[in-house]
Design a protein around this motif. Structure first.
Motif, mmCIF file in Angstrom:
data_model
loop_
_atom_site.group_PDB
_atom_site.id
_atom_site.type_symbol
_atom_site.label_atom_id
_atom_site.label_comp_id
_atom_site.label_asym_id
_atom_site.label_seq_id
_atom_site.Cartn_x
_atom_site.Cartn_y
_atom_site.Cartn_z
ATOM 1 N N CYS A 149 26.272 41.447 32.498
ATOM 2 C CA CYS A 149 26.989 41.748 33.746
ATOM 3 C C CYS A 149 28.451 42.040 33.469
ATOM 4 O O CYS A 149 29.028 43.011 33.987
ATOM 5 C CB CYS A 149 26.885 40.568 34.720
ATOM 6 N N HIS A 150 29.057 41.179 32.664
ATOM 7 C CA HIS A 150 30.506 41.262 32.442
ATOM 8 C C HIS A 150 30.909 42.592 31.822
ATOM 9 O O HIS A 150 31.842 43.254 32.273
ATOM 10 C CB HIS A 150 30.965 40.104 31.553
ATOM 11 N N LEU A 183 23.972 36.480 40.119
ATOM 12 C CA LEU A 183 24.811 36.384 38.928
ATOM 13 C C LEU A 183 25.638 37.660 38.747
ATOM 14 O O LEU A 183 26.825 37.603 38.414
ATOM 15 C CB LEU A 183 23.937 36.137 37.695
ATOM 16 N N PHE A 184 25.013 38.801 38.976
ATOM 17 C CA PHE A 184 25.723 40.075 38.856
ATOM 18 C C PHE A 184 26.875 40.138 39.864
ATOM 19 O O PHE A 184 28.001 40.518 39.525
ATOM 20 C CB PHE A 184 24.746 41.235 39.086
ATOM 21 N N LEU A 185 26.598 39.764 41.089
ATOM 22 C CA LEU A 185 27.602 39.820 42.147
ATOM 23 C C LEU A 185 28.749 38.836 41.882
ATOM 24 O O LEU A 185 29.923 39.184 42.043
ATOM 25 C CB LEU A 185 26.951 39.528 43.497
ATOM 26 N N GLU A 186 28.421 37.610 41.469
ATOM 27 C CA GLU A 186 29.466 36.617 41.187
ATOM 28 C C GLU A 186 30.355 37.071 40.032
ATOM 29 O O GLU A 186 31.567 36.862 40.041
ATOM 30 C CB GLU A 186 28.829 35.267 40.861
ATOM 31 N N THR A 187 29.738 37.689 39.028
ATOM 32 C CA THR A 187 30.519 38.198 37.889
ATOM 33 C C THR A 187 31.480 39.286 38.349
ATOM 34 O O THR A 187 32.635 39.343 37.914
ATOM 35 C CB THR A 187 29.581 38.741 36.796
ATOM 36 N N ARG A 189 32.817 39.574 41.292
ATOM 37 C CA ARG A 189 33.899 38.940 42.044
ATOM 38 C C ARG A 189 34.949 38.345 41.108
ATOM 39 O O ARG A 189 36.157 38.468 41.348
ATOM 40 C CB ARG A 189 33.321 37.853 42.954
ATOM 41 N N LYS A 190 34.488 37.715 40.022
ATOM 42 C CA LYS A 190 35.420 37.124 39.062
ATOM 43 C C LYS A 190 36.252 38.202 38.361
ATOM 44 O O LYS A 190 37.468 38.062 38.210
ATOM 45 C CB LYS A 190 34.651 36.300 38.027
ATOM 46 N N ILE A 191 35.594 39.271 37.933
ATOM 47 C CA ILE A 191 36.306 40.344 37.229
ATOM 48 C C ILE A 191 37.312 41.023 38.151
ATOM 49 O O ILE A 191 38.430 41.359 37.737
ATOM 50 C CB ILE A 191 35.297 41.361 36.657
ATOM 51 N N SER A 192 36.939 41.197 39.408
ATOM 52 C CA SER A 192 37.831 41.892 40.343
ATOM 53 C C SER A 192 39.157 41.165 40.532
ATOM 54 O O SER A 192 40.170 41.793 40.860
ATOM 55 C CB SER A 192 37.146 42.073 41.702
ATOM 56 N N GLU A 193 39.172 39.857 40.297
ATOM 57 C CA GLU A 193 40.423 39.099 40.431
ATOM 58 C C GLU A 193 41.490 39.560 39.451
ATOM 59 O O GLU A 193 42.678 39.413 39.705
ATOM 60 C CB GLU A 193 40.135 37.607 40.233
ATOM 61 N N GLY A 194 41.058 40.139 38.338
ATOM 62 C CA GLY A 194 42.001 40.649 37.348
ATOM 63 C C GLY A 194 42.509 42.050 37.643
ATOM 64 O O GLY A 194 43.300 42.592 36.870
ATOM 65 N N TYR A 195 42.050 42.636 38.755
ATOM 66 C CA TYR A 195 42.459 43.986 39.140
ATOM 67 C C TYR A 195 42.904 43.974 40.604
ATOM 68 O O TYR A 195 42.199 44.480 41.484
ATOM 69 C CB TYR A 195 41.301 44.968 38.945
ATOM 70 N N PRO A 196 44.062 43.397 40.877
ATOM 71 C CA PRO A 196 44.502 43.213 42.275
ATOM 72 C C PRO A 196 44.708 44.512 43.041
ATOM 73 O O PRO A 196 44.677 44.505 44.279
ATOM 74 C CB PRO A 196 45.816 42.435 42.123
ATOM 75 N N LYS A 197 44.888 45.628 42.343
ATOM 76 C CA LYS A 197 45.110 46.907 43.022
ATOM 77 C C LYS A 197 43.803 47.648 43.321
ATOM 78 O O LYS A 197 43.820 48.725 43.920
ATOM 79 C CB LYS A 197 46.024 47.797 42.178
#
Length: 334
Positions: A149-150, A183-187, A189-197
């Motif tokens: 997923c990541h 699991l795919f969706l939660e991953t 959400r976590k990754i998106s936190e590193g891309y605030p724009k």
């Protein structure tokens, strides 16, 4: 010194469209050399092998390949040669750009979508079994890992960032498949936190299909799992003119295969009727991957000019030109 690329012509119309690609690259002065190795039905009939050892050696030496359509003989060997190569070389990212092209008539305008499809997991791992001795009930395994997923979701967000796009749409069925798709969706959400724009948009697969045939211009980057991505990428290709103009790339950490994703069309093989555009567009994506952007841009401009101002097109594009005539027109417009 020229970069060496493994060329896998494939079956059916594959050799014809591969010759078209080679002619255009040569005319454009692209500094690469092709090392030809084949796989598929033709090779099997001649040698008894679907994928010869020489192809593996070429792939592992050159690290970049481009291939035409391959037919897998029914009932022999692998379920799919394409799937096998993706799994063998861990080509986890299947990237399918689809956009409106000038001179190609469709019902939709302003479509410019890139689909990132996870390429090695999900239902396509091919693990199936019967539940009973009478073979009246069967199960297929869907495997999703955090690692898988990541890396595909990260690839989609990096693409959006590098191309100044402000939204990534993650497609899932986590409302029903709470563990795997969850699991795919939660991953995501976590990754998106590193891309605030970049906005993360979450869309259920059935709704995604409806949205794409209603308002496809809303979407730029879609990331999803293997089966959903397979379906959506063909759907989106249909919005812009079909698989005959749809490029594809299978990319891992250090090896990549670029391909025409349409079939081998044995009914027109050898008749000089095939549209080589999908392979040519895949070749353009390959040139970008190996940082030959100048040549990619040069060929792309010639292709777009040919489509926009010329009536020299193959039958599927609304013309009567042969493969050779269409290829020569692109070369003329370089």
């Amino acid at each position: 010194m020229n970069k060496i690329i493994t060329l896998i012509p494939g079956d059916g119309i594959g050799p014809e469209i591969s010759e078209s690609l080679k002619s255009i690259f040569a005319a454009a002065g692209v500094p690469i050399s092709f090392e030809t190795e084949n796989a598929g039905t033709d090779v099997y009939e001649k040698t008894g092998e679907l994928i010869p050892e020489s192809l593996y050696k070429s792939m592992e030496k050159n690290r970049v390949a481009i291939k035409g359509p391959i037919a897998t003989p029914i009932g022999k060997g692998f379920r799919s040669i394409n799937v096998y190569l993706r799994k063998k070389y861990d080509l986890y990212s299947n990237i399918r750009p689809c956009r409106n092209l000038p001179g190609v008539k469709t019902r939709f305008e302003n479509v410019d979508i890139v689909i990132f499809r996870e390429n090695t997991e999900g239902i396509y791992i091919g693990e199936e079994k019967y539940e009973d001795e009478g073979k009246t009930s069967a199960i297929a395994i869907k495997r999703i890992t955090e690692k898988g997923c990541h890396r595909i979701i990260k690839s989609a967000f990096e693409y959006a960032k590098n191309n100044n796009l402000d939204k990534v749409t993650v497609v899932h069925k986590a409302n029903i498949l709470k563990l795997t798709d969850g699991l795919f969706l939660e991953t995501a959400r976590k990754i998106s936190e590193g891309y605030p724009k970049i906005t993360l948009e979450e869309t259920i697969i059935d709704n995604m299909c409806m949205q794409l045939v209603s308002r496809p211009e809303k979407y730029k980057v879609i990331v999803t799992m293997n089966l959903y991505g397979d379906i959506l990428s063909d759907l989106v290709a249909g919005l812009v003119g079909g698989l005959g103009i749809a490029p594809g790339a299978n990319i891992g950490d250090d090896i990549a295969i670029f391909e025409a994703v349409h079939g081998s069309a044995p009914d027109i093989a050898g008749q000089n009727k095939a549209n080589p555009l999908a392979l040519i567009l895949s070749g353009i994506e390959m040139l970008k991957y190996i940082n030959l952007h100048e040549y990619a841009e040069k060929i792309e401009k010639a292709v777009l000019k040919t489509l926009e101002v010329s009536d020299v097109k193959t039958a599927d594009l609304g013309g009567i030109a042969t493969t050779t005539e269409f290829t020569d027109k692109i070369i003329e417009n370089l």
